[in-house]
Scaffold this motif. Structure first.
Motif, short mmCIF file in Angstrom:
data_model
loop_
_atom_site.label_atom_id
_atom_site.label_comp_id
_atom_site.label_asym_id
_atom_site.label_seq_id
_atom_site.Cartn_x
_atom_site.Cartn_y
_atom_site.Cartn_z
N ALA A 1 48.30 30.85 31.04
CA ALA A 1 47.47 32.04 31.16
C ALA A 1 46.18 31.70 31.90
O ALA A 1 45.71 32.47 32.75
CB ALA A 1 47.15 32.59 29.76
N ALA A 2 45.64 30.49 31.62
CA ALA A 2 44.40 30.07 32.30
C ALA A 2 44.65 29.92 33.80
O ALA A 2 43.81 30.29 34.62
CB ALA A 2 43.91 28.75 31.71
N PHE B 1 44.54 33.39 35.04
CA PHE B 1 43.31 34.13 34.79
C PHE B 1 42.15 33.65 35.68
O PHE B 1 41.44 34.45 36.27
CB PHE B 1 42.94 33.98 33.30
N MET C 1 42.23 34.86 39.14
CA MET C 1 42.05 36.31 39.14
C MET C 1 40.55 36.66 39.11
O MET C 1 40.08 37.52 39.84
CB MET C 1 42.73 36.92 37.92
N VAL C 2 39.83 35.95 38.23
CA VAL C 2 38.38 36.17 38.13
C VAL C 2 37.72 35.83 39.46
O VAL C 2 36.86 36.56 39.97
CB VAL C 2 37.79 35.31 36.98
#
Lengths: 507, 153
Positions: free
Chosen positions: A480-481, A484, A487-488
């Motif tokens: 997930a990291a 994520f 994405m940020v």
């Protein structure tokens, strides 16, 4: 078998004349591939893989691994003398390397890079020697859910291999997975996406795709214009290449920092050699007392990235051998080569095939020594190969591609498929779609599918099985990291672009 | 670049839709004990569609000034790439008829003569040497039975 006796036995096998010859061929071809711009290790390994079929798997992997880490050494020569990175991970070497060449210190820069490469490469093999058995032992307790989570990490790592766009990287990885499912389903025998073509029943072989994407596409891009390589002041004798003891002493801290950084980054999925060389350059600049001199010809700017690059290349083999998870396109191809030679990369590799594992590890120590010997005295000669006419080079590569692809299955179908992927790769490169995630999806996709279906079959369709162990949960969090964080980053970049546009509009 | 990006993303979207449709109509999503052969293609196809749609949205919403210039070559550069692709396709097409070695020699010769404007003398020597060396290495080392053509080679 403990580490010491395993390694001794490995050296005994690796030092046989046949294995030494394969190692020498591998590192020589790797150096040539690194020196000559346009052809990278993924395509070369895929092209030459058929030469290893029917032979001892250890000899085959010794040669292919030699190409892999040998290319790292060769890449520095082109970066320094031509200002063109022979390898993507040599980009940072160009900055100060070329400036040094312009000042007539190209030979010293090549020497510093080769010694750094030896330092980083050898330490990485030492790390592989010590860490691999421990990680493999730990991974033996993994079941299908943990393995699926690991494979998912391998696939999510494409967010870091995806060039400028995470979305494009993920789309290419999904493309790879889709290609991987074509053919007979190994669990039920059902035909999937074969469209009545018997040639597709056995699926699409990854070397065929890799040769198309990395070699044919690259040659198509090279055909756009007449390539003229101008070599800047190549060293005339090996004495020019050998750095003085004072320079080497000054660079010891750089080598140590870069090795540790490269090894750490290299073991991470998606880490890769390019990121480690970028980071190493940044670290060297930040710890330097004269950071403003970076970019004008500083030896630390060459030694750091080259050492980190080589350390990362060796470290990338740790997850391949112990977990069966590749971290880059080249290590994915190397992993697939292992599978094609009848071996199963993962924790059982060391227990089931200790002779193979330790022979390959021992050969890497030998290979690094061979590379140092080749790169220091033969640097002037290697620099001359840069003057080889490009037309003769690319037509030779095309010929090897054709015979290499045909040799995999003795099939003309494969030759056509490779050409099609050459065209796809060319268009993809023009649109900034990275090819590495596609190869990763093609190699990791079937493993991810198998482990996921096994896990869900054991749990009778209960998805909670993926959250049933702390290891699996931990790995999914890492996954997930991976998604994520970029994405940020993308959202921030997007916002910045918007603000910039508004500023342009109001101005 | 913007138009090309949109076309590529639309192609990916349609390909994903096709995979999803095939997975649900021709393959089983679930078997008696667990996921069937259509399970992974369905989700991979669906993911493909979502990612392509997001990318299309990204391209449409992104300010125009951030779209690069024309991605594909034009003029002579484009002709050179097209000629190379055509030479490769024709050579592969001929491989089973005239034999692998002859077709490969012709391929190299055409590349050197047409794309790189080598003299015919240089072209002839280089193409024969390169093709014969590659052919010999692969047939001698691993004994690959390359297709022989009407000339028997």
């Amino acid at each position: 078998m403990d580490v010491g006796s395993g390694l001794l036995q490995g050296f005994a096998t690796a030092l046989t004349p046949a294995n030494m010859l394969f190692c020498l061929i591998g590192v020589l071809v790797g150096t040539a591939v690194g020196v000559l711009p346009g052809l990278g290790p993924p395509a070369t390994i895929a092209m030459l893989m058929p030469l290893t079929f029917g032979r001892d798997p250890a000899a085959g992997i010794i040669m292919l691994a030699g190409i892999y880490y040998g290319a790292k050494y060769g890449g520095a020569i082109t970066s320094i003398l031509v200002n063109v990175p022979g390898e993507s991970s040599s980009v940072m070497t160009c900055i100060d390397g070329y400036q040094l060449a312009k000042q007539g210190k190209g030979g010293t820069a090549i020497g510093v890079a080769a010694i750094g490469g030896f330092f980083g490469g050898t330490f990485a093999v030492l790390g592989l020697t010590l860490l691999a058995p421990l990680i493999a032992q730990f991974a033996l307790s993994f079941g299908p859910p943990e393995y699926f989570a690991l494979m998912l990490i391998g696939l999510c790592a494409v967010t870091f291999l995806g060039g400028n766009s995470m979305l494009k990287g993920l789309m290419m990885a999904a493309f790879g997975v889709m290609l991987a499912v074509a053919g007979s389903d190994e669990m039920s025998g059902t035909e999937r996406f074969t469209y009545g073509q018997t040639n597709l029943l056995a699926g699409i072989d990854f070397p065929v795709v890799a040769i198309g994407l990395f070699a044919v596409a690259e040659i198509m891009a090279g055909a756009e214009e007449v390539l003229r390589v101008s070599v800047f002041l190549p060293p005339k004798s090996w004495r020019e290449v050998l750095p003085s003891p004072a320079i080497l002493w000054r660079l010891v801290p750089t080598y140590i920092r870069a090795t540790l950084l490269g090894f750490f980054i290299g073991t991470l999925p998606g880490g890769g050699a390019s990121i480690s060389s970028f980071l190493s350059y940044g670290v060297e600049k930040s710890v330097s007392k004269e950071p403003e001199k970076f970019g004008t010809g500083v030896l630390e700017g060459v030694g750091g990235p080259e050492t980190a690059d080589n350390a990362a290349a060796g470290a990338a083999l740790v997850p391949v051998f112990t977990l069966g998870v590749p971290s880059s396109a080249t290590s994915a191809i190397l992993m697939a080569a292992l599978m094609m030679l009848g071996l199963r990369p993962g924790p059982l590799l060391i227990t089931e095939h200790p002779d193979f594992f330790w022979t390959v590890v021992a050969s890497m120590y030998i290979g690094n020594v061979l590379l140092l010997i080749i790169n220091l005295p033969l640097a002037p000669l290697l620099a001359k190969t840069l003057k080889a006419p490009y037309p003769l080079l690319y037509t030779s590569v095309l010929a090897i591609c054709m015979v290499g692809v045909y040799s995999i299955n003795n099939s003309m179908w494969d030759v056509w498929v490779s050409l099609i992927f050459g065209v796809i790769g060319y268009i993809a490169a023009k649109l900034d779609y990275p090819p590495a995630p596609l190869v990763l999806g093609l190699v990791v996709g079937p493993l991810a599918e198998r482990t996921m279906r096994q896990a869900l079959t054991f749990s009778r369709g209960d998805y909670g099985v993926f959250l049933s162990s702390p290891v699996s949960v931990g790995l999914l969090v890492v996954c997930a990291a991976f998604l994520f964080v970029p994405m940020v980053r993308s959202a921030r970049r997007w916002n910045a672009q918007r603000k910039e546009q508004e500023a342009v509009a109001t101005a | 670049m913007r138009k090309a990006e949109l076309i590529a993303a639309a192609f990916f979207f349609l390909a994903g839709a096709h995979v999803v449709q095939q997975s649900t109509s021709d393959l089983d999503m679930w078997s008696r004990y667990g996921p069937g052969p259509g399970f992974v293609p369905f989700w991979a196809g669906a993911l493909w569609m979502v990612l392509s749609a997001l990318h299309m949205l990204n391209v449409v919403l992104q300010p125009r000034i951030f779209h690069g210039s024309q991605p594909f070559p034009v003029g002579v550069s484009a002709v050179r790439v097209i000629v190379l692709t055509a030479i490769l396709a024709v050579s592969i097409f001929l491989m089973e008829t005239v034999g692998f070695l002859v077709a490969m020699t012709v391929m190299i010769a055409l590349c050197l003569a047409i794309i790189d404007r080598y003299s015919w003398k240089k072209t002839a020597v280089a193409s024969v040497v390169i093709a014969a060396t590659c052919y010999a290495v692969f047939s001698a080392v691993i004994g690959v039975p390359f297709p022989r053509g009407i000339l028997g080679i």
